[in-house]
Write an enzyme that holds these catalytic residues in place. Structure first.
Site, PDB file in Angstrom:
ATOM      1  CB  VAL A   1      -4.051  -2.485   0.907  1.00 26.42           C
ATOM      2  CG1 VAL A   1      -4.101  -1.401  -0.165  1.00 26.42           C
ATOM      3  CG2 VAL A   1      -4.580  -3.802   0.351  1.00 26.42           C
TER       4      VAL A   1
ATOM      5  CB  ALA B   1       1.220  -3.123  -0.496  1.00 23.10           C
ATOM      6  CD  GLU B   2      -1.368   3.741  -2.318  1.00 21.27           C
ATOM      7  OE1 GLU B   2      -1.353   4.764  -3.027  1.00 21.27           O
ATOM      8  OE2 GLU B   2      -2.394   3.098  -2.072  1.00 21.27           O
ATOM      9  CB  SER B   3       3.622   2.648   3.007  1.00 19.63           C
ATOM     10  OG  SER B   3       2.411   3.113   3.558  1.00 19.63           O
TER      11      SER B   3
ATOM     12  CB  SER C   1       4.054   5.521  -2.532  1.00 20.66           C
ATOM     13  OG  SER C   1       2.834   5.161  -3.126  1.00 20.66           O
TER      14      SER C   1
END
Length: 140
Positions: free
Chosen positions: A57, A60-62, A65
């Site tokens: 996660v 993924a967020e890195s 974003s």
């Protein structure tokens, strides 16, 4: 920006962050997508020796974003993740995982990303949806 400029900007932004700690590296970018990779080592394992879902996660967020940061006007807006959901489908013990963030929706205020995390054999490891928001910076 060129692909090389995007990757240089991304590398610079990762210094002294979680991305550097997890050894996340941005490796490709196109008109509407971005790809990052992360090594799967004991540093990102859960106790039974497979990739921790939280590390997936974070990857993924890195990448989602960073893609919002690159593809939106960040001189006028700052980007924040506001919701993320992940389905973990397959385990990985070693090697690299790759996260490809692609736009599902590119609105003025909110953006919806699909992030597909795959292993080196292109097996789907996790499927993630990330919503980001572009908030206006205060005028000085």
């Amino acid at each position: 920006m060129t692909k090389e400029e995007i990757l240089q900007l991304s590398e610079k932004a990762c210094k002294n962050t979680l991305m550097e700690t997890l050894e996340i590296e941005f490796v490709d970018a196109g008109e509407d997508y971005m790809i990052a990779k992360m090594p799967v080592t004991p540093k990102v394992h859960q106790p039974d020796g497979v990739l921790h879902g939280g590390a997936s996660v974070a990857l993924a967020e890195s990448v989602g974003s960073m893609a919002s940061y690159v593809f939106l006007n960040t001189e006028e807006f700052f980007i924040r993740g506001i919701e993320i959901s992940a389905n973990h489908l397959k385990s990985v013990r070693e090697g690299f995982v790759y996260a490809r963030a692609s736009f599902i929706h590119r609105g003025r205020t909110t953006q919806l990303w699909e992030i597909r995390i795959t292993d080196e054999a292109d097996n789907l490891i996790s499927l993630v949806k990330l919503t980001t928001i572009a908030l206006p910076k205060e005028k000085k």
